[in-house]
Scaffold this motif. Structure first.
Motif, PDB file in Angstrom:
ATOM      1  N   PHE B  61       0.680  -1.408   0.199  1.00 37.31           N
ATOM      2  CA  PHE B  61      -0.198  -0.120  -0.141  1.00 37.31           C
ATOM      3  C   PHE B  61       0.603   1.576   0.020  1.00 37.31           C
ATOM      4  CE2 PHE B  61      -3.347  -2.339   2.572  1.00 37.31           C
ATOM      5  CZ  PHE B  61      -4.115  -2.888   1.281  1.00 37.31           C
ATOM      6  N   LYS B  62       1.631   1.330   0.775  1.00 40.95           N
ATOM      7  CA  LYS B  62       3.106   2.678   0.849  1.00 40.95           C
ATOM      8  C   LYS B  62       3.325   2.838  -0.229  1.00 40.95           C
ATOM      9  CE  LYS B  62       2.376   2.720   5.812  1.00 40.95           C
ATOM     10  NZ  LYS B  62       3.388   2.494   7.188  1.00 40.95           N
ATOM     11  N   LYS B  63       3.697   2.209  -1.247  1.00 39.55           N
ATOM     12  CA  LYS B  63       4.553   2.035  -2.057  1.00 39.55           C
ATOM     13  C   LYS B  63       3.398   2.417  -3.442  1.00 39.55           C
ATOM     14  CE  LYS B  63       7.325  -2.088  -2.597  1.00 39.55           C
ATOM     15  NZ  LYS B  63       6.955  -3.486  -2.569  1.00 39.55           N
ATOM     16  N   THR B  64       2.223   3.316  -3.193  1.00 42.15           N
ATOM     17  CA  THR B  64       1.820   3.970  -3.631  1.00 42.15           C
ATOM     18  C   THR B  64       1.264   5.136  -2.776  1.00 42.15           C
ATOM     19  OG1 THR B  64      -0.508   2.561  -3.116  1.00 42.15           O
ATOM     20  CG2 THR B  64       0.926   1.540  -4.829  1.00 42.15           C
ATOM     21  N   GLY B  65       1.628   5.331  -2.353  1.00 44.78           N
ATOM     22  CA  GLY B  65       1.195   6.567  -1.764  1.00 44.78           C
ATOM     23  C   GLY B  65       0.352   6.428  -0.139  1.00 44.78           C
ATOM     24  N   VAL B  66      -0.137   5.234  -0.020  1.00 49.41           N
ATOM     25  CA  VAL B  66      -1.166   5.055   1.101  1.00 49.41           C
ATOM     26  C   VAL B  66      -0.530   5.561   2.730  1.00 49.41           C
ATOM     27  CG1 VAL B  66      -2.920   3.867   2.155  1.00 49.41           C
ATOM     28  CG2 VAL B  66      -2.307   3.344  -0.717  1.00 49.41           C
ATOM     29  N   GLN B  67      -1.744   6.287   2.938  1.00 45.60           N
ATOM     30  CA  GLN B  67      -1.616   6.683   4.563  1.00 45.60           C
ATOM     31  C   GLN B  67      -2.396   6.478   5.844  1.00 45.60           C
ATOM     32  OE1 GLN B  67      -1.085  11.074   3.836  1.00 45.60           O
ATOM     33  NE2 GLN B  67       0.813  10.789   4.939  1.00 45.60           N
ATOM     34  N   ASN B  68      -1.753   6.016   6.168  1.00 42.53           N
ATOM     35  CA  ASN B  68      -2.437   5.369   7.075  1.00 42.53           C
ATOM     36  C   ASN B  68      -3.248   6.537   7.945  1.00 42.53           C
ATOM     37  OD1 ASN B  68      -2.526   2.487   6.547  1.00 42.53           O
ATOM     38  ND2 ASN B  68      -0.760   1.706   7.568  1.00 42.53           N
ATOM     39  N   VAL B  69      -4.491   6.240   8.997  1.00 45.81           N
ATOM     40  CA  VAL B  69      -5.146   6.687  10.373  1.00 45.81           C
ATOM     41  C   VAL B  69      -5.678   5.669  10.664  1.00 45.81           C
ATOM     42  CG1 VAL B  69      -5.556   8.927   8.246  1.00 45.81           C
ATOM     43  CG2 VAL B  69      -6.770   6.981   8.335  1.00 45.81           C
ATOM     44  N   TYR B  70      -6.228   6.341  11.962  1.00 44.34           N
ATOM     45  CA  TYR B  70      -7.474   5.796  12.831  1.00 44.34           C
ATOM     46  C   TYR B  70      -8.782   6.840  13.338  1.00 44.34           C
ATOM     47  CZ  TYR B  70      -9.400   3.075  16.057  1.00 44.34           C
ATOM     48  OH  TYR B  70     -10.466   2.253  17.119  1.00 44.34           O
ATOM     49  N   LEU B  71      -9.515   5.763  12.948  1.00 41.39           N
ATOM     50  CA  LEU B  71     -11.097   6.649  12.803  1.00 41.39           C
ATOM     51  C   LEU B  71     -11.669   6.116  13.954  1.00 41.39           C
ATOM     52  CD1 LEU B  71     -10.030   8.042  10.069  1.00 41.39           C
ATOM     53  CD2 LEU B  71     -12.090   7.786   9.504  1.00 41.39           C
ATOM     54  N   PRO B  72     -12.668   6.939  14.849  1.00 46.18           N
ATOM     55  CA  PRO B  72     -13.697   6.649  15.844  1.00 46.18           C
ATOM     56  C   PRO B  72     -14.001   5.058  15.242  1.00 46.18           C
ATOM     57  CG  PRO B  72     -14.111   8.495  15.829  1.00 46.18           C
ATOM     58  CD  PRO B  72     -13.087   8.341  14.977  1.00 46.18           C
ATOM     59  N   VAL B  73     -14.065   4.385  16.643  1.00 40.92           N
ATOM     60  CA  VAL B  73     -14.872   2.922  16.702  1.00 40.92           C
ATOM     61  C   VAL B  73     -15.908   2.912  16.700  1.00 40.92           C
ATOM     62  CG1 VAL B  73     -15.014   2.500  18.881  1.00 40.92           C
ATOM     63  CG2 VAL B  73     -15.437   0.493  17.632  1.00 40.92           C
ATOM     64  N   LEU B  74     -17.103   4.101  16.935  1.00 36.08           N
ATOM     65  CA  LEU B  74     -18.606   4.640  17.100  1.00 36.08           C
ATOM     66  C   LEU B  74     -19.381   5.499  15.557  1.00 36.08           C
ATOM     67  CD1 LEU B  74     -18.809   4.732  20.906  1.00 36.08           C
ATOM     68  CD2 LEU B  74     -19.162   2.363  19.076  1.00 36.08           C
ATOM     69  N   ILE B  75     -20.268   5.365  15.420  1.00 33.83           N
ATOM     70  CA  ILE B  75     -20.802   6.394  14.285  1.00 33.83           C
ATOM     71  C   ILE B  75     -22.020   6.724  14.269  1.00 33.83           C
ATOM     72  CG2 ILE B  75     -21.174   6.125  12.204  1.00 33.83           C
ATOM     73  CD1 ILE B  75     -19.592   3.794  11.348  1.00 33.83           C
ATOM     74  N   PRO B  76     -22.500   7.891  14.931  1.00 30.05           N
ATOM     75  CA  PRO B  76     -23.444   8.400  15.828  1.00 30.05           C
ATOM     76  C   PRO B  76     -24.657   7.826  13.971  1.00 30.05           C
ATOM     77  CG  PRO B  76     -21.829  10.322  14.957  1.00 30.05           C
ATOM     78  CD  PRO B  76     -21.249   8.522  14.534  1.00 30.05           C
ATOM     79  N   GLU B  77     -25.882   7.543  14.739  1.00 28.79           N
ATOM     80  CA  GLU B  77     -26.720   7.576  13.361  1.00 28.79           C
ATOM     81  C   GLU B  77     -26.925   8.072  12.296  1.00 28.79           C
ATOM     82  OE1 GLU B  77     -29.771   6.535  15.453  1.00 28.79           O
ATOM     83  OE2 GLU B  77     -30.658   5.050  13.520  1.00 28.79           O
ATOM     84  N   SER B  78     -26.715   9.288  12.500  1.00 26.57           N
ATOM     85  CA  SER B  78     -27.448  10.390  11.662  1.00 26.57           C
ATOM     86  C   SER B  78     -26.231  10.677  10.606  1.00 26.57           C
ATOM     87  CB  SER B  78     -27.548  11.744  12.629  1.00 26.57           C
ATOM     88  OG  SER B  78     -25.963  11.894  12.635  1.00 26.57           O
ATOM     89  N   LEU B  79     -24.941  10.224  11.317  1.00 24.87           N
ATOM     90  CA  LEU B  79     -24.254  10.368   9.898  1.00 24.87           C
ATOM     91  C   LEU B  79     -23.921   9.229   8.710  1.00 24.87           C
ATOM     92  CD1 LEU B  79     -21.352  11.610   9.077  1.00 24.87           C
ATOM     93  CD2 LEU B  79     -20.221   9.934  10.557  1.00 24.87           C
ATOM     94  N   LEU B  80     -24.767   7.938   9.648  1.00 27.40           N
ATOM     95  CA  LEU B  80     -24.681   6.552   8.871  1.00 27.40           C
ATOM     96  C   LEU B  80     -25.614   6.718   7.625  1.00 27.40           C
ATOM     97  CD1 LEU B  80     -23.498   3.436   8.953  1.00 27.40           C
ATOM     98  CD2 LEU B  80     -25.968   2.622  10.332  1.00 27.40           C
TER      99      LEU B  80
END
Lengths: 478, 478
Positions: B61-80
Motif C-alpha cells: 500500500f505504502k509504495k503507492t502513497g497510502v497513508q494510515n489513519v485511525y478513525l473512531p470505533v463508533l458512528i452516530p446514527e445520523s451520520l450513517l
C-alpha cells in the motif's frame, strides 16, 4: 511573508502551554476531533508516529517471548462483574451495547475499556497444566472509556494502546515479568523517545483497579506537570481466583495462576509533543520520527539543483534513513517552517552555491545547528548528526527535568513549591492515604510514585509530620 | 502411539470438509470462540499469520502513497443515514451503543461495520482545493456486523480487516485507483499466499451498498466453493454529494470529489487453510508463514546433536529465515505431527547419523519431499527449497482450480454441473438480475463476478436463453 504567518499562527509555549499544545496538534496535523464528543481522529502525521512506536515496542516485546493475540471488542456485563474492584473501577466509564442485529440484547455488552476479564476467560480455557505456563500475550487495539473532558492524545473517550496479559506458575515469576515490562517501557522512553523517566510503584490509592501492585514510569512535561507514561501491574492470584484460572502442578494438585498486565498508549505521543516541542512546533526524536530528513532545494529552478537533491535523497534512503524531498513550488522559507512544524529532525539544504562547492547544509530541528558537509559523505554525516541530536534531546530533557524536581521537608515548603514552582516535588510520606488525600485536596498535586531509587531526605511525613516511611514523588499530573 | 493420535484427531478433508476445517482451526490453535455468540479470539498462531499479511500488504500500500489513519470505533446514527443505499445495506446488522458514562445517549452510536461515513466527514473537513487531492488513506481495525451463523475467519460478528478510502479530483483517477488496489490484492494472493485469483466485476445485485462499481478477486477452495477474497469499490461522486465533500478546482469552481474504498480481511486466513491444508492439518505458504522452519533433533540426548541443531538454527536465522528449534522432551514423531499440523513449511531433521556424514534432512510440508543437504550450505538450500515449495503450492492450487472450472451452455447443463461437480461454472448472462435471482433460487449458486478476461462461449444466457451480454463466473460461495 508567508513563512512568518505559519510560525505566528501558534501560541508561544511559555505564554499559554495548553493553547500551544492544541496549536501544535492541529498545525502539525497530528489529530482532530470527530463529530462524536470525546472521540478523536488520528491523522496521517500522528498515526505514523504511533506506527513507529508500535513497531519498536512490539519488537522488544517479542524478544522476551510475547505473542500477539486479538480478543473481542465487546465484553458481557456478567464477565466484567466477576472481579469486584475491577468492575467498580471501570463500570462508570464504559459504553454499553444494548441492541444488535435488530434486536434488544438479553445482556448488555460493554465496549472494552481494558481486557483483563476476557484474557482471564482465554487463560481459563487454555491453561491446564504447568506445561502450559507461562502464557505471555499482548494485544494492540483501541479501548473506550467515557471521558467528560478530553485532550488530544492525553485523554479521550477512545484511545489506541497495547495491553499485555500474562499468567505464571509462581508469584515470583509474575513479579519478575511485571518489572521486566516496566523496564522495557522505561528503556523505550529514554532511548527512543528521548524522554527521561522515573520508575516507581503507585500507592494503594493510585494503583490499578484489581491489582496487588502497580508500577509506573513518570515523565515530566515542559510545563512541569507529570505524565504517567506506562504502567505494569502485578495481579497476584486475585483475578485467577475470581475467574477460576488454575493449573495442575507437578505435584498433581490444582493451583491458581499469578497474573500481570501492562500497557502503554498514544499518550506517549502527547509526551513527545510536550517534552520536545517548541515555538516552531513539534520536534521529533530521530529514532521515532516517521520522516527523519527533509531535503529542501534552494533555487530549485536552477539547472541541476533538483537532480542533486534527488541524488542526496537516494543516498540517504540507501543508508536506511527515512527521507523526503520537498520539490513543491512553495518558497524555501515556507518549506522550512512547514517541516519544522512537523518536527522533522533534520533538514538538508542544497542550492547552486552549495553545488559549486560540492557541499550541502544539514540543519538540526532541535537547536537549528548547521553543519556544512561534503556531498560525498552526506549519508554518513546525516546519520552522525541525527544520533547526536537524539542524545542531545535526551540530555536536554533530563537536565530540564532534574532542575525542576524540588525537595520539600515540611508542609509549608511543600505547598509553596507546588504553588510557585512548576515541576515535581520529592517529599517523605507516612504511608497514610489520608495524607495523600489532603495533599490532593489542598494543592491538586498527587502522589506520582514511590520511586525505586529511595533516599531519606527527612524523618517526617511532609504532610502530617508523623514518622516517614517512604520517599514519594508528588506532582500535578495530566 | 502418541503422534498417531494427534493425526487421527482431525477429520479427513475429503470426508467432511466442514468438520475438517473446524478441526484444523482448533488443532493448529488458530482461533477459538469467545463467550459472546459470534465473536472469536485470534490465538497466537492465527494472529501471527494476520500480522504477516498486514506487514506485507501495508508495505505494498505504502509504495503507492497510502497513508494510515485511525478513525473512531463508533458512528452516530445520523451520520450513517446520510447515504441511503449504504444505511440500508448495513443498518440491519449493526450493534448499537445506547448508554455511555452512566447515561442514556441522546443519539445511538453504532460500532463501525465499515467506515465510509466517517471518512466522508474527515474528507469534508480537510479537502478544500485541488491541491489537497488526492487523499489516499487506509485504516487497520476491526469491524462489527451482527451475524446469525458464524465460522472462524470466514464469517464472524467481529473481524479484522483493512479499509482503504481515497478521494480524487476526477472519475478517471478514482477508477484507476480502484483497479490499482484490486491488482495489489491479486498479486498479494498469488505471490504471497500462493492462491490463484480471478479478477472481475460484481454484478449490480452483488455490489457494495452505495458503490457504482465493485471489483473482486475470487478464489476457489478445496471443496470447490468460491471465496470473495478482496474487494475494491468505485463510489463515483455519490458519497461525496451525500456528505458534501467538494473542492475548489483550478477553474475556481466547486466540484464533488470521486471516491474509492477497498478492503481485505482475516478471511484470507480462511482461504489459506482451505486452499492448502490437508489431512495432516494446516499448510502455510513459505512467504506468509510466521515460522518457516522447524528444526527437530533426532536422538537429541546424544552428544552434540542439540549443539548441531542450534548451529543450524543460528545459520538459518542469520540468512533471514524465521526458524524455531523444538528441543522439548517429546518424541520426534510427535513433534513432526505437531509442526505439520501448524503448517510449518520446512522441517530440518538432524541426528547422530546425519552428523557423522556432515548433513541434515530437509522435509517439505506440502509434499513431504526430503532433501539431504550438507551442513555447510543448509541455509542456502533451505531458502531454495522454500522458494520451490512456494511456487509448487501456487501451481498445485492453480491446477486444482483450473480443473474445477466448467463451461455451461444451457440451463440443464448449468444445473447438472452445480449439483454434481464442485467448482466454478462459466456461463453467459443476459444481464437481467432476474436470471441471477432464479439461478440462486434453483441452485444456491451466485454470480461471483464478470471476469475481466471475457470469452464468448455461447450466444445465449445460460438461464433464460435470451441473447447473452457477458461471461459470468458462477459458484457456490462462502
Amino acid at each position: 511573508m508567508a513563512d512568518k504567518k505559519l510560525v505566528e499562527a501558534i501560541t508561544s509555549r511559555d505564554e499559554d502551554f495548553t493553547q500551544w499544545y492544541t496549536d501544535v496538534v492541529k498545525k502539525a496535523e497530528l489529530m482532530e476531533y470527530s463529530s462524536i464528543k470525546g472521540f478523536m481522529i488520528y491523522k496521517p502525521n500522528g498515526y505514523a508516529i504511533w506506527e513507529n512506536i508500535q513497531k519498536k515496542l512490539d519488537a522488544e516485546f517479542k524478544k522476551t517471548g510475547v505473542q500477539n493475540v486479538y480478543l473481542p471488542v465487546l465484553i458481557p456485563e456478567s464477565l466484567l462483574q466477576k472481579e469486584k474492584d475491577h468492575v467498580e473501577g471501570f463500570a462508570p466509564e464504559v459504553a454499553w451495547v444494548t441492541q444488535g442485529g435488530g434486536n434488544e440484547l438479553q445482556e448488555r455488552l460493554c465496549v472494552r475499556p481494558t481486557s483483563e476479564t476476557l484474557f482471564c476467560e482465554l487463560f481459563r480455557n487454555n491453561c491446564h497444566t504447568y506445561r502450559d505456563l507461562p502464557m505471555v500475550y499482548n494485544q494492540w487495539c483501541s479501548v473506550v472509556r467515557w471521558e467528560k473532558t478530553t485532550r488530544p492524545f492525553l485523554r479521550s473517550s477512545e484511545f489506541l494502546w497495547q495491553e499485555g496479559h500474562t499468567i505464571h506458575a509462581t508469584a515470583e515469576e509474575a513479579e519478575a515479568r511485571t518489572i521486566q515490562m516496566l523496564n522495557i517501557y522505561a528503556d523505550f522512553c529514554e532511548k527512543e523517545l528521548a524522554i527521561p523517566v522515573i520508575k516507581g510503584q503507585k500507592t494503594e490509592s493510585e494503583k490499578f483497579a484489581g491489582a496487588e501492585a502497580t508500577y509506573t514510569i513518570e515523565t515530566m512535561m515542559h510545563d512541569g506537570k507529570s505524565l504517567q507514561s506506562g504502567t505494569s501491574h502485578n495481579f497476584g492470584d486475585g483475578f485467577a481466583k475470581a475467574y477460576g484460572v488454575q493449573y495442575t502442578g507437578k505435584d498433581n494438585k490444582l493451583h491458581p495462576v499469578y497474573q500481570t498486565s501492562w500497557g502503554a498508549s498514544t499518550r506517549l505521543i502527547g509526551a513527545i509533543i510536550m517534552v520536545h516541542g517548541d515555538d516552531s512546533g513539534l520536534a521529533l526524536p530521530p529514532h521515532i520520527a516517521p520522516v527523519q530528513v527533509m531535503i529542501i532545494p534552494i533555487q530549485q529552478q536552477k539547472e541541476g539543483v533538483l537532480d542533486a537533491a534527488e541524488r542526496i535523497k537516494d543516498e540517504l534512503a540507501e543508508a536506511g534513513l527515512s527521507v523526503q524531498l520537498d520539490d513543491s513550488d512553495k518558497r524555501p522559507g515556507w518549506k522550512f517552517s512547514e517541516e519544522e512544524m512537523r518536527g522533522i529532525p533534520l533538514r538538508v539544504e542544497i542550492g547552486p552555491k552549495d553545488m559549486e562547492k560540492g557541499q550541502c547544509v544539514l540543519v538540526r530541528r532541535d537547536n537549528r545547528e548547521k553543519t556544512v558537509v561534503s556531498l560525498e559523505d552526506v549519508a554518513e554525516k546525516a546519520k552522525e548528526v541525527l544520533e547526536t541530536e537524539q542524545q542531545d534531546m535526551f540530555e536536554r530533557a533530563k537536565a530540564f527535568r532534574d532542575s525542576h524536581i524540588y525537595d520539600a521537608h515540611n508542609y509549608d515548603e511543600f505547598k509553596d513549591i507546588v504553588a510557585n514552582k512548576p515541576g515535581m516535588v520529592r517529599g517523605m510520606w507516612c504511608g497514610d492515604p489520608a495524607c495523600e488525600a489532603k495533599i490532593k485536596e489542598d494543592t491538586t498535586a498527587t502522589s506520582r510514585c514511590i520511586p525505586f531509587e529511595q533516599e531519606h531526605i527527612s524523618d517526617t511525613c511532609v504532610c502530617c509530620g508523623k514518622p516517614a516511611k517512604k520517599l514519594v514523588i508528588w506532582g500535578k499530573a495530566y
